[in-house]
Enzyme design. Structure first.
Site, PDB file in Angstrom:
ATOM      1  N   HIS A 266       0.920  -1.186   0.262  1.00 15.68           N
ATOM      2  CA  HIS A 266      -0.063  -0.359  -0.157  1.00 15.68           C
ATOM      3  C   HIS A 266       0.391   1.808  -0.058  1.00 15.68           C
ATOM      4  O   HIS A 266       1.533   1.349  -0.907  1.00 15.68           O
ATOM      5  CB  HIS A 266      -1.414  -0.298   1.269  1.00 15.68           C
ATOM      6  N   HIS A 307      -0.553  -0.517 -11.469  1.00 16.55           N
ATOM      7  CA  HIS A 307      -1.287  -0.335 -10.228  1.00 16.55           C
ATOM      8  C   HIS A 307      -2.862  -1.580 -10.165  1.00 16.55           C
ATOM      9  O   HIS A 307      -3.365  -1.652 -10.948  1.00 16.55           O
ATOM     10  CB  HIS A 307      -2.285   1.356  -9.866  1.00 16.55           C
ATOM     11  N   ASP A 365       3.942   6.177  -7.447  1.00 15.23           N
ATOM     12  CA  ASP A 365       4.990   6.332  -6.205  1.00 15.23           C
ATOM     13  C   ASP A 365       6.071   6.122  -7.133  1.00 15.23           C
ATOM     14  O   ASP A 365       7.297   6.293  -6.009  1.00 15.23           O
ATOM     15  CB  ASP A 365       5.197   4.401  -6.262  1.00 15.23           C
TER      16      ASP A 365
END
Length: 425
Positions: A266, A307, A365
């Site tokens: 996460h 994702h 990210d």
């Protein structure tokens, strides 16, 4: 929500079971299965990928099209024209503020950034080398000790005060976590600075000399906070809602969200990106690494790509890609040895059929990790930054749930253990 009907037929049941089907303002229809429990039937959905646990008017994601909306506003437009403070107001109130409302909101945040001095003593109970997320879980949870007896969660004014305190104090605690880990004194917040400028000040200033936040870095931090502010019913937000459904103290609920965010699947993904880049080490090693990624028998993964929700390019990644370039130029570190590795991985992921077919595009990210490293934030603090940005989303979902009729969360199970048996003898 408008209502349609669906029918469920099953062996052993004489007549079809009629189930309501709800149509939201956008997105897929939802079959209401709540009546099945009265007939002794549960649904089975590990990971809750096909289950709506609530109805919400805060954030909408269309993963197939790469769409992310805060209260209906596309994330790309907000990143270009808005700022984190305005998005906090938007998420909490459902509308953009006018100039007076925004000024009042910012003023309230600025005047709640300090934490009780006893919190400073709490930090001394942690080892200096403790993971920052472990410290944050304890520090944010500890806020419930200072705001408990006089807190009534059914009072809307109390809930508004909770929202302001959490958004204001969590960046202060995040910076204190960093300062404690490196043995430097805590830097108190300064009200004349913007939210992101103040965060950089608390992170990097010392009592020895004046610190002037770099506007390019402050803008990049603001975008990172904004882009992470909410992301629908993800694991940490669902955790906050589940904890909140018990009527628990909201500061403890947010602490539970931070706990869920800590997981590498996460919030820890941007930290894993830098670990991967360091592991590759040199651009010449990329072909071998990519070969390992494609080998289904090799556990190596390409971190920062793909994702669970987006089956297209992560819309947040587009924004941070440009921000990363600006930060690199401003810091004069275009020659950072990790940057060519990151750029080559990006090129391969966007051109190689293997990654295209699997929708393994660079995600938020990938770029946030590069930006945070360039700013000087240590890798183990990346998820703390994520938590700071996600706070308004968590609070908005908690507030939305408490503001409406709700039930305590109680998932069911498919029991596969022994049936009843007698104790021997």
């Amino acid at each position: 929500m408008t209502e349609k009907k669906a029918q469920l037929t099953m062996d052993g049941i004489d007549e079809p079971i009629e189930l309501p089907v709800y149509e939201g303002s956008t997105g897929p229809d939802v079959v209401d299965v709540r009546s099945l429990v009265a007939k002794g039937i549960f649904t089975y959905d590990p990971g809750f990928m096909s289950t709506a646990s609530c109805d919400s008017a805060i954030t909408y994601i269309d993963g197939s099209k790469g769409v992310l909306l805060y209260r209906g506003y596309p994330i790309e437009q907000l990143a270009e024209k808005s700022d984190f403070m305005e998005c906090c107001y938007l998420l909490l109130n459902g509308k953009l503020p006018d100039s007076e409302e925004k000024a009042t909101f910012i003023d309230n945040i600025k005047h709640h950034t300090m934490v009780h001095e006893q919190i400073c003593n709490l930090f001394t109970s942690f080892p200096r080398h403790a993971h920052p997320m472990a410290v944050m879980i304890g520090a944010v949870g500890a806020l419930s000790a200072f705001y408990h007896d006089d807190l009534k969660i059914n009072n809307i004014e109390h809930r508004k005060a909770v929202a302001v305190r959490l958004i204001a104090k969590i960046p202060t605690l995040a910076a204190m976590t960093y300062k404690y880990s490196i043995g430097q004194p805590f830097m108190y917040p300064r009200n004349e600075l913007s939210f992101s400028e103040n965060f950089l000040h608390m992170m990097f200033a010392t009592p020895c000399e004046e610190y002037v936040p770099n506007p390019v870095l402050a803008d990049a931090m603001d975008k990172i906070f904004l882009l992470h502010a909410d992301h629908e019913q993800n694991a940490s937000t669902s955790t906050v809602r589940l904890a909140g459904s018990t009527g628990a103290n909201p500061y403890a609920c947010i602490s539970s969200g931070i706990t869920a965010l800590w997981g590498p699947s996460h919030g820890g993904a941007n930290e894993a990106v830098l670990t991967m880049l360091n592991e590759i080490g040199d651009i010449s090693h990329i072909p071998d690494y990519i070969k390992r990624v494609k080998d289904k028998n090799d556990p190596v993964k390409l971190m920062g790509f793909g994702h669970r929700v987006y089956k297209n390019f992560d819309p947040r990644a587009h924004v941070l890609r440009d921000a990363a370039k600006n930060v690199m130029k401003e810091m004069g570190i275009e020659n950072d040895p990790l940057l060519p590795i990151a750029k080559e991985l990006e090129r391969i992921a966007l051109e190689d059929d293997y990654f295209i077919e699997r929708n393994l595009y660079p995600n938020v990210d990938f770029y946030s990790g590069i930006i945070l490293k360039a700013i000087g934030i240590p890798t183990n603090l990346f998820t703390v930054i994520f938590a700071t940005g996600r706070t308004p989303g968590w609070v908005a979902h908690w507030h939305e749930m408490i503001s409406n009729p709700f039930k305590i969360g109680r998932p069911r199970q498919l029991y596969t253990g022994p049936t009843q048996r007698d104790y021997p003898g």
